[in-house]
Structures are given as structure tokens and as C-alpha cells.
Scaffold this active site. Sequence first.
Site, mmCIF file in Angstrom:
data_model
loop_
_atom_site.group_PDB
_atom_site.id
_atom_site.type_symbol
_atom_site.label_atom_id
_atom_site.label_comp_id
_atom_site.label_asym_id
_atom_site.label_seq_id
_atom_site.Cartn_x
_atom_site.Cartn_y
_atom_site.Cartn_z
ATOM 1 N N LYS A 81 0.830 -1.204 0.000
ATOM 2 C CA LYS A 81 0.000 0.000 0.000
ATOM 3 C C LYS A 81 0.866 1.256 0.000
ATOM 4 C CE LYS A 81 -3.857 1.920 2.756
ATOM 5 N NZ LYS A 81 -4.636 1.699 3.996
ATOM 6 N N SER A 155 -9.421 1.683 3.623
ATOM 7 C CA SER A 155 -8.596 2.421 2.684
ATOM 8 C C SER A 155 -7.611 1.550 1.909
ATOM 9 C CB SER A 155 -7.828 3.526 3.428
ATOM 10 O OG SER A 155 -6.946 2.985 4.390
ATOM 11 N N SER A 179 -9.482 -0.586 7.886
ATOM 12 C CA SER A 179 -9.000 -0.467 6.511
ATOM 13 C C SER A 179 -8.309 -1.699 5.945
ATOM 14 C CB SER A 179 -8.063 0.737 6.381
ATOM 15 O OG SER A 179 -8.784 1.928 6.543
#
Length: 474
Positions: A81, A155, A179
Amino acid sequence: MELTELCFAGVARQAHAVRSGEVTARDLVADHLGRIERVDPQLNAFRTVFAEKALAEAEAADERRARGEDLPLLGVPIAVKEDIAIAGLPTTKGTNAARTPEPADSAIVARLRAAGAVIIGRTRMPELGLWPYTESGWAGPTRNPWSLTHSPGGSSGGSAAAVAAGLAAAAIGTDGAGSIRIPSAVTGLFGLKPQRGRVSLAPEREVWGGLVVAGPITRTVLDWALVADQIHGAVPGDPHVAHPPRTSFTEAATTDPGKLRIGVSLRPWGPGIPIADEVRDAVQDTAALLTDLGHDVVRIDPPMRDVVASTQFAVRYLHNAHLARAGMEFPDLLEPRTRAVGELGRRLPRGLVRWARKDDAALTAYANRIFSSVDVLLTPALTRPPIRVGEWDRRNVVAALLAASHYTSFLQMWNVVGNPAAAVPAGRTSSGLPLAVQLVGRRHDECTLLSVSAQLERARPWADRTPSGLGHAN
């Protein structure tokens, strides 16, 4: 097994294939890169793909294998990420507001490389990780491989979309209010938010005042364990240090949990929040399966100090959004909605912020009273099936924040108090979209969650289901 099938096989199977010589690391990584080139224009899971570097790393992995080296993740392509530092790149956090390259890899990336993994690319997230979907005006939406009209969550939405679509064997996500669990839940993957302090966030000391942790998103429970065994552990200077796990995560994922007392709660963290019928059914079906597996399953709806806890979380969230906005190199380049959330946080009275941040120990003790009577807590992961791309676009910021809070009602508490919690696949909606439940464990006890999640996986396999083409389940 054909190479394309191997892209969906996950970490354990791919590591074995490279180790046994069934496939070269270069061919494995090249096939993933080919899939990314074909598929990602529709998904938008990756911000950056490290094609040349990944191939070079794969060739180096093959050379290491030829010399007799055997590393746990040798040649396995893993995505990361974009809020996790990679040497030579700015840590963009879903924005265009960072330009300065990082001088070194984060502890997570360094440990992945040391275990032989190939870092194949960097996955997308919403700006500053503020939303349970992955969209921005400048980057467009990231889409769910099971349905291109639906979000893969957030997220860590890019991470989950990449794994679900066979673009990476696993991906690293972060979780400050669900997330890791949200995107895992809506893409049919396994995502466990580890105990606070289990995985070092260095070079960051802590993120969002201790709410954020990092961990893998994977196809199977064993895959999660294999990756987490390589990345966990504190480094000097970390403010949070988890107790050592009682065994390796890999051993926990391959060990029967024995008879557990499991509490089931359908009580949202907040008054007046509805739960969709299909979500309720998924929890009740899982409870019935756990009973059939020999566990003592009981209904338990512990009071969670709704008003106090939800207010405390909201204040911390908004305050941290303000700090995150202010900490970017070029905050004026953030989108209007991101700046608006940060502005709400800036306007909070200082006394209210101090109150929200001081009560962690008391709330942690209060929330963990439930584990004096049960070993594991079973709840919904989300209160409704996956949301559509752009579903909340026309809502003002406050209305969108409220909708997000209701959607993730069962997740946020465990970021505040730090307990491990997992999203476990639990069937499909009537239209074929993934559903999931949440399992929450005692503090520092990922091992029990892994054992019972793996038991559920054996009884109700999910990893053999893959998107047929894109947007259509099979």
C-alpha cells in the site's frame, strides 16, 4: 497448474512452486505483470508497478534458489500500500501532496525483501486513508474485481483488489478504522488486523495516535500467517510492543483450536444503526457452523458505552485527519473533501481532543471485559453488503462521514483498544458479492483467531472462488 491459475493460488502454493522448481520466479512474476497490464486498467488497483525492478528481483531469486538458498517467500510477488515507505519513492498516502523520496525502505518492506519476496507494485488508497472506499477525483475509482460497479473498500482497497484479481499473491494494507478488514470483507479475502505493536510501522513511530496498524491481505489464512511470520516484530524506538505470540502464526493456522467459547453479537457500536438481512444471516450461519464444529456459541451483546466510545473515536479521527493534512508537504494539493475533513478536525476544541485521547486504558479494560467470559467474539464485519462506486459522492462531508461510520460500526472499537480482529469470508449476497464476518480476539492473541479462521476455511472453503473475467463471480 497453468501459470494463470497459479496467480490465484496464493502465497503458500506459489512459494512451494518456486521452491520445488515447478516454476521459475521470473516466469511467476512475469505472468503477474502480464495480468496487471491486461486487467488493472479496468480495476485501477495499482498506483505504481515496478515491472523492470520486479523482474530483476525475480531473476535474483532464481539465482539464489540455484545456489541452494531457501527463503520463506522466495520469488513470491507481493504488493504494498502507498502509505508504507519504499526507498527512493515519496510516501504518497493516496495524494499528490508528497514529493520527497524516502531514504530507506520501511521495516515491513525490508523484512519482505529479506524473506525473498518480490515487491511488484504499490497499491492505491483514498487520500490520507480517510474513507472506506478507494476513490479520488484525480485518480478515479478503484473497482471491485467481483463487480466493477462496486467498491473494493478502503482504505486498503487497491491492495485487496490486486489480490482478489490475481495481480499479487498477497498485499500489505494498513488499518486505522477497519481499513484491512473492510476491503478484505468486500472482495472475499482474509484480512486480520494484528494487535497494536505487532508489526513495526518504522520509520513512523506511530500513525494516527496509535489507531493504525499494518498487516497482510491474503487469499487464505495460511497465506496470512506465512507473510505475517516474516514481518512482525518491533524495532528500537517503537512506542507499542505486542506480547510475543504463543507460537508461530503458521503453526497456529495449521493447528485445531480445540473447543472455544464464542460470543455472538449483532449489536452495532452506536444506536439506531440498521444491519442488512444478508449480513445478519451470514453471522447466524457462521455461528451455526461454529456450533457444528464443537464450539460453545452464546449470544452476548456487551454494552460498549456507545455515546462515549463513538464520540471519542470521532474526535480522534477528525483530529488525526487534521494532523495528517497539516503534515503533508503540499497540503494545498489535497482534494477539497480531504481538506474539509481536516478542517473539521482543526476546529475541534483542544479540551475535547485531550479528553478523547486520555481514556484509552479505561476503554481498553472496559471493552476487554467481554473476554472474561468468551474466547472469541463474532460480529458482522460491515453492516451492509459492498457499496457502489461513487455511492456517497453527492453527500456533504458530514453526511458521508456518518454513512461511513454506520457502515463500519463493528470495526472501529478494536482500533481504539488495539485487539486483533479478522474479516473472514462468509458466503455471498443474492447477487454474488462477497460477505464476511468479523472475529475479535483477546489482546495479543492472533493465534486463536488464525486457528478458528482456518477451521472455518476448511469447513467452508472460499479461496477456490475467483472472479470470472472481471465483475462476474463464478
